[in-house]
Design a protein around this motif. Structure first.
Motif, PDB file in Angstrom:
ATOM      1  N   ASP A 223       0.849  -1.194   0.000  1.00 38.00           N
ATOM      2  CA  ASP A 223       0.000   0.000   0.000  1.00 38.00           C
ATOM      3  C   ASP A 223       0.885   1.245   0.000  1.00 38.00           C
ATOM      4  OD1 ASP A 223      -2.126  -1.708  -0.002  1.00 38.00           O
ATOM      5  OD2 ASP A 223      -3.015  -0.987   1.864  1.00 38.00           O
ATOM      6  N   ASN A 224       1.828   1.208  -0.913  1.00 34.01           N
ATOM      7  CA  ASN A 224       2.787   2.308  -1.024  1.00 34.01           C
ATOM      8  C   ASN A 224       2.109   3.591  -1.478  1.00 34.01           C
ATOM      9  OD1 ASN A 224       5.144   0.352  -0.766  1.00 34.01           O
ATOM     10  ND2 ASN A 224       4.131  -0.414  -2.600  1.00 34.01           N
ATOM     11  N   GLN A 225       1.058   3.457  -2.329  1.00 29.13           N
ATOM     12  CA  GLN A 225       0.350   4.626  -2.865  1.00 29.13           C
ATOM     13  C   GLN A 225      -1.163   4.408  -2.760  1.00 29.13           C
ATOM     14  OE1 GLN A 225       1.366   7.771  -4.214  1.00 29.13           O
ATOM     15  NE2 GLN A 225      -0.833   7.949  -3.818  1.00 29.13           N
ATOM     16  N   TYR A 226      -1.832   5.391  -2.181  1.00 26.04           N
ATOM     17  CA  TYR A 226      -3.301   5.360  -2.076  1.00 26.04           C
ATOM     18  C   TYR A 226      -3.909   6.217  -3.173  1.00 26.04           C
ATOM     19  CZ  TYR A 226      -3.174   2.872   2.322  1.00 26.04           C
ATOM     20  OH  TYR A 226      -2.996   1.894   3.265  1.00 26.04           O
ATOM     21  N   ASP A 227      -5.209   6.030  -3.564  1.00 24.29           N
ATOM     22  CA  ASP A 227      -6.047   4.939  -3.108  1.00 24.29           C
ATOM     23  C   ASP A 227      -5.945   3.737  -4.056  1.00 24.29           C
ATOM     24  OD1 ASP A 227      -7.177   6.016  -0.795  1.00 24.29           O
ATOM     25  OD2 ASP A 227      -8.726   7.055  -1.927  1.00 24.29           O
ATOM     26  N   ASP A 228      -5.745   4.012  -5.349  1.00 23.16           N
ATOM     27  CA  ASP A 228      -5.761   2.931  -6.336  1.00 23.16           C
ATOM     28  C   ASP A 228      -4.394   2.657  -6.955  1.00 23.16           C
ATOM     29  OD1 ASP A 228      -8.500   2.737  -5.936  1.00 23.16           O
ATOM     30  OD2 ASP A 228      -8.936   4.206  -7.489  1.00 23.16           O
ATOM     31  N   ALA A 229      -3.346   3.285  -6.421  1.00 26.75           N
ATOM     32  CA  ALA A 229      -1.972   3.032  -6.868  1.00 26.75           C
ATOM     33  C   ALA A 229      -1.794   3.222  -8.369  1.00 26.75           C
ATOM     34  CB  ALA A 229      -1.518   1.642  -6.444  1.00 26.75           C
ATOM     35  N   ARG A 230      -2.471   4.225  -8.927  1.00 27.72           N
ATOM     36  CA  ARG A 230      -2.275   4.543 -10.343  1.00 27.72           C
ATOM     37  C   ARG A 230      -0.874   5.109 -10.550  1.00 27.72           C
ATOM     38  NH1 ARG A 230      -7.833   6.154 -12.554  1.00 27.72           N
ATOM     39  NH2 ARG A 230      -9.241   5.934 -10.770  1.00 27.72           N
ATOM     40  N   LEU A 231      -0.361   4.977 -11.754  1.00 32.17           N
ATOM     41  CA  LEU A 231       0.946   5.536 -12.058  1.00 32.17           C
ATOM     42  C   LEU A 231       0.950   7.050 -11.844  1.00 32.17           C
ATOM     43  CD1 LEU A 231       3.837   5.302 -13.085  1.00 32.17           C
ATOM     44  CD2 LEU A 231       2.936   5.405 -15.428  1.00 32.17           C
ATOM     45  N   SER A 232      -0.125   7.735 -12.231  1.00 32.50           N
ATOM     46  CA  SER A 232      -0.189   9.185 -12.044  1.00 32.50           C
ATOM     47  C   SER A 232      -0.136   9.558 -10.568  1.00 32.50           C
ATOM     48  CB  SER A 232      -1.462   9.747 -12.680  1.00 32.50           C
ATOM     49  OG  SER A 232      -2.620   9.149 -12.108  1.00 32.50           O
ATOM     50  N   ASP A 233      -0.750   8.740  -9.718  1.00 34.57           N
ATOM     51  CA  ASP A 233      -0.694   9.021  -8.280  1.00 34.57           C
ATOM     52  C   ASP A 233       0.704   8.774  -7.724  1.00 34.57           C
ATOM     53  OD1 ASP A 233      -3.350   9.760  -8.213  1.00 34.57           O
ATOM     54  OD2 ASP A 233      -4.061   7.738  -7.747  1.00 34.57           O
ATOM     55  N   TYR A 234       1.341   7.707  -8.170  1.00 26.36           N
ATOM     56  CA  TYR A 234       2.729   7.474  -7.754  1.00 26.36           C
ATOM     57  C   TYR A 234       3.587   8.694  -8.095  1.00 26.36           C
ATOM     58  CZ  TYR A 234       3.026   2.608  -6.149  1.00 26.36           C
ATOM     59  OH  TYR A 234       2.940   1.446  -5.409  1.00 26.36           O
ATOM     60  N   ARG A 235       3.397   9.237  -9.275  1.00 24.80           N
ATOM     61  CA  ARG A 235       4.218  10.374  -9.709  1.00 24.80           C
ATOM     62  C   ARG A 235       3.883  11.640  -8.946  1.00 24.80           C
ATOM     63  NH1 ARG A 235       3.685   9.059 -16.214  1.00 24.80           N
ATOM     64  NH2 ARG A 235       5.450   7.566 -16.336  1.00 24.80           N
ATOM     65  N   ASN A 236       2.607  11.837  -8.622  1.00 19.72           N
ATOM     66  CA  ASN A 236       2.166  13.073  -7.981  1.00 19.72           C
ATOM     67  C   ASN A 236       2.389  13.099  -6.475  1.00 19.72           C
ATOM     68  OD1 ASN A 236       1.288  14.217 -10.389  1.00 19.72           O
ATOM     69  ND2 ASN A 236      -0.766  13.333 -10.203  1.00 19.72           N
ATOM     70  N   TYR A 237       2.458  11.921  -5.841  1.00 18.37           N
ATOM     71  CA  TYR A 237       2.510  11.888  -4.380  1.00 18.37           C
ATOM     72  C   TYR A 237       3.725  11.102  -3.864  1.00 18.37           C
ATOM     73  CZ  TYR A 237      -2.212  13.417  -5.363  1.00 18.37           C
ATOM     74  OH  TYR A 237      -3.290  14.101  -5.864  1.00 18.37           O
ATOM     75  N   TYR A 238       3.745   9.796  -4.046  1.00 19.04           N
ATOM     76  CA  TYR A 238       4.859   8.993  -3.533  1.00 19.04           C
ATOM     77  C   TYR A 238       6.202   9.520  -4.033  1.00 19.04           C
ATOM     78  CZ  TYR A 238       7.686   4.846  -2.442  1.00 19.04           C
ATOM     79  OH  TYR A 238       8.659   4.004  -1.958  1.00 19.04           O
ATOM     80  N   ASP A 239       6.271   9.811  -5.318  1.00 16.38           N
ATOM     81  CA  ASP A 239       7.552  10.214  -5.906  1.00 16.38           C
ATOM     82  C   ASP A 239       8.081  11.513  -5.327  1.00 16.38           C
ATOM     83  OD1 ASP A 239       9.563   9.506  -7.981  1.00 16.38           O
ATOM     84  OD2 ASP A 239       9.018  11.489  -8.756  1.00 16.38           O
ATOM     85  N   LYS A 240       7.193  12.361  -4.816  1.00 21.09           N
ATOM     86  CA  LYS A 240       7.610  13.654  -4.275  1.00 21.09           C
ATOM     87  C   LYS A 240       8.236  13.516  -2.892  1.00 21.09           C
ATOM     88  CE  LYS A 240       5.965  16.263  -7.658  1.00 21.09           C
ATOM     89  NZ  LYS A 240       5.418  15.222  -8.563  1.00 21.09           N
ATOM     90  N   THR A 241       8.069  12.350  -2.268  1.00 21.61           N
ATOM     91  CA  THR A 241       8.579  12.173  -0.902  1.00 21.61           C
ATOM     92  C   THR A 241       9.476  10.935  -0.821  1.00 21.61           C
ATOM     93  OG1 THR A 241       6.531  11.011  -0.280  1.00 21.61           O
ATOM     94  CG2 THR A 241       6.620  13.401   0.106  1.00 21.61           C
ATOM     95  N   TRP A 242       8.882   9.756  -0.705  1.00 18.46           N
ATOM     96  CA  TRP A 242       9.664   8.528  -0.624  1.00 18.46           C
ATOM     97  C   TRP A 242      10.386   8.232  -1.931  1.00 18.46           C
ATOM     98  CZ3 TRP A 242       9.844   4.520   3.308  1.00 18.46           C
ATOM     99  CH2 TRP A 242       9.304   4.946   4.533  1.00 18.46           C
ATOM    100  N   GLY A 243       9.963   8.837  -3.009  1.00 16.38           N
ATOM    101  CA  GLY A 243      10.652   8.651  -4.279  1.00 16.38           C
ATOM    102  C   GLY A 243      12.063   9.204  -4.285  1.00 16.38           C
ATOM    103  N   ALA A 244      12.402  10.039  -3.316  1.00 15.86           N
ATOM    104  CA  ALA A 244      13.754  10.603  -3.244  1.00 15.86           C
ATOM    105  C   ALA A 244      14.809   9.516  -3.068  1.00 15.86           C
ATOM    106  CB  ALA A 244      13.835  11.618  -2.100  1.00 15.86           C
ATOM    107  N   PHE A 245      14.428   8.387  -2.478  1.00 21.23           N
ATOM    108  CA  PHE A 245      15.384   7.289  -2.304  1.00 21.23           C
ATOM    109  C   PHE A 245      14.866   6.015  -2.968  1.00 21.23           C
ATOM    110  CE2 PHE A 245      13.287   8.636   1.633  1.00 21.23           C
ATOM    111  CZ  PHE A 245      12.388   7.605   1.879  1.00 21.23           C
ATOM    112  N   LYS A 246      14.177   6.207  -4.079  1.00 22.66           N
ATOM    113  CA  LYS A 246      13.612   5.086  -4.839  1.00 22.66           C
ATOM    114  C   LYS A 246      14.668   4.051  -5.218  1.00 22.66           C
ATOM    115  CE  LYS A 246      11.354   4.377  -9.362  1.00 22.66           C
ATOM    116  NZ  LYS A 246      10.785   5.114 -10.532  1.00 22.66           N
ATOM    117  N   ALA A 247      15.844   4.488  -5.631  1.00 22.02           N
ATOM    118  CA  ALA A 247      16.868   3.554  -6.092  1.00 22.02           C
ATOM    119  C   ALA A 247      17.367   2.650  -4.971  1.00 22.02           C
ATOM    120  CB  ALA A 247      18.038   4.327  -6.691  1.00 22.02           C
ATOM    121  N   ARG A 248      17.186   3.062  -3.727  1.00 22.52           N
ATOM    122  CA  ARG A 248      17.632   2.265  -2.577  1.00 22.52           C
ATOM    123  C   ARG A 248      16.452   1.579  -1.882  1.00 22.52           C
ATOM    124  NH1 ARG A 248      20.567   6.719   0.754  1.00 22.52           N
ATOM    125  NH2 ARG A 248      20.824   5.039   2.291  1.00 22.52           N
ATOM    126  N   THR A 249      15.302   1.542  -2.534  1.00 22.73           N
ATOM    127  CA  THR A 249      14.094   0.967  -1.954  1.00 22.73           C
ATOM    128  C   THR A 249      13.856  -0.437  -2.493  1.00 22.73           C
ATOM    129  OG1 THR A 249      13.088   3.150  -1.667  1.00 22.73           O
ATOM    130  CG2 THR A 249      11.599   1.267  -1.689  1.00 22.73           C
TER     131      THR A 249
END
Length: 445
Positions: A223-249
């Motif tokens: 449940d890394n991205q809410y609510d439906d884990a769409r690619l656009s949501d990953y880019r708009n939300y997760y990527d702005k925060t936890w995405g900073a260390f995506k390569a080490r995740t």
């Protein structure tokens, strides 16, 4: 913290020990002084695994106080008491001397403590009028594995800061200290559909705390991205925060990753790519030090292919410590409660003498005593930790399960794991940098 300043006048403090019979206190053996010259004793703490109640920033980690480099330092969060710094000597030792080299932000009042298990502490020395510089506590004679500095009053308005904390003594047995120490940060249930522009948005704060710890790598428990884990949501939300260390995740999917209208896992797989599918499936394994990690997909624990892969993978590993992480917990005191979908996997892990299972799904922090797949407490059982605290709305504790040792619902935070070739321990660290819970140090099966 203030900029580097010339140290205050240096002072040396010697602890006077009572010349009495052997005294056993809280499982730690404290001995009368023998007059042995501690100058000949080796330095035990250099490069050993370290932990702290808080870190001011990622460049001021506890390891800096034990690296032998006079230019690096540990610094606690500012303006808060108490704070502590701990080192794991790796084996029981007789401690004869502790020397502290303070930065300008020093401890005015503190205790030096020792412990056999990292839980019950005995005081070795007490300072009530410190003035910084170097404090050299000598003529100590106590046995334990863990030593900590427990600050109760700051000497400045800042925090506590040590260039070096040196522990001297002699090992109590011939077992070599563990090697291959590293740190991991983990959390599940992370990116709600919000950004740092909203004061109630939590995942920017958990990401900031995760970065401050600066681990070897990061684990996400679904449940890394809410609510439906769409690619656009990953880019708009997760990527702005936890995405900073995506390569080490090293992620795994949760049930929300299956809700994508473009297809189950479509956004998850597009965003993470080979990071989440290094072996071509949404489950995989990897090694670090003497640890074998299993990243599992609990949405498909009924898939015979994954179950057979798990059995084969465990049969191949030669590592001495095993950790698995996936979304749905077998045991939980939260709103979702126990999830029997995980029991067959627990049975396989238990048979392989796995040590640790990490989960999300329920939005709280909880740790359990070692238990078997049937919920019986046993010394050779698996330790389960739920940490669905990465940013989604917290769930209340509803039905406390047997063997649940600690539960925290409300404060967001991340799980910090400190691992060696033979042991593991952990902390639940809030977004305010404060340690909300510390687990015991356990030996791998």
């Amino acid at each position: 913290m203030p900029p580097h300043a010339s140290a205050p006048s240096r002072r040396t403090t010697t602890l006077s020990l009572l010349l009495a019979a052997v005294l056993l206190v809280t499982g730690v053996l404290v001995l009368a002084s023998t007059g042995r010259a501690e100058a000949a004793d080796p330095l035990l703490s250099r490069g050993r695994p370290a932990a702290s109640s808080s870190d001011e920033a990622s460049e001021f980690t506890p390891a800096n106080a034990f690296d032998g480099d006079p230019a690096t330092r540990w610094a606690s969060a500012e303006g808060s008491d108490p704070q502590w710094l701990r080192v794991d000597l790796g084996t029981t030792a007789t401690v004869s001397r502790v020397r502290l080299k303070w930065e300008a932000a020093y401890g005015k009042a503190y205790r030096i403590e020792i412990s056999a298990d990292g839980s019950a502490w005995t005081t070795l020395a007490t300072e009530s009028a410190g003035n910084g510089g170097t404090d050299d506590w000598t003529a100590l004679n106590a046995k334990g594995r863990y030593v900590r500095v427990f600050g109760t009053a700051r000497g400045t308005s800042y925090g506590y800061s040590l260039y070096e904390a040196e522990v001297y003594g002699t090992p109590g047995d011939t077992t070599p200290p563990g090697t291959g120490a590293f740190t991991v940060v983990a959390a599940g249930d992370i990116a709600a559909q919000c950004t740092a522009s909203s004061s109630s948005c939590a995942h920017p704060r958990t990401a900031a705390q995760a970065q401050r710890i600066n681990p070897k790598f990061y684990l996400t428990m679904g449940d890394n991205q809410y609510d439906d884990a769409r690619l656009s949501d990953y880019r708009n939300y997760y990527d702005k925060t936890w995405g900073a260390f995506k390569a080490r995740t090293r992620p795994v999917p949760g049930n929300h990753e299956t809700y994508d209208p473009a297809g189950a896992y479509a956004g998850y797989k597009s965003y993470f790519g080979a990071i989440a599918y290094p072996q071509g499936k949404p489950y995989y394994s990897f090694d670090e030090g003497n640890w074998h990690f299993l990243a599992l997909d609990s949405n498909s624990f009924d898939d015979p292919a994954q179950i057979q892969w798990l059995k084969n993978d465990l049969a191949r590993t030669t590592k001495g410590c095993v950790a698995a992480y996936f979304h749905h917990p077998l045991y939980s005191s939260g709103g979702h409660g126990n999830d029997p979908v995980s029991k067959p996997v627990w049975q396989i892990l238990y048979a392989a003498k796995a040590d640790l299972v990490l989960n999300g799904h329920d939005h709280h922090y909880e740790r359990f005593a070692p238990q078997d797949p049937s919920g019986r407490a046993t010394a050779d059982g698996i330790v389960e930790i739920v940490a669905g605290t990465g940013g989604a709305e917290p769930y209340p504790i509803e039905n406390v399960q047997p063997h649940s040792q600690r539960r925290i619902s409300g404060p967001y935070g991340v799980l910090r794991l400190d691992l060696t070739d033979t042991t593991y321990t952990w902390q639940y660290v809030g977004t305010d940098g404060q340690v909300k819970d510390t687990g015991p140090t356990r030996a791998c099966h």
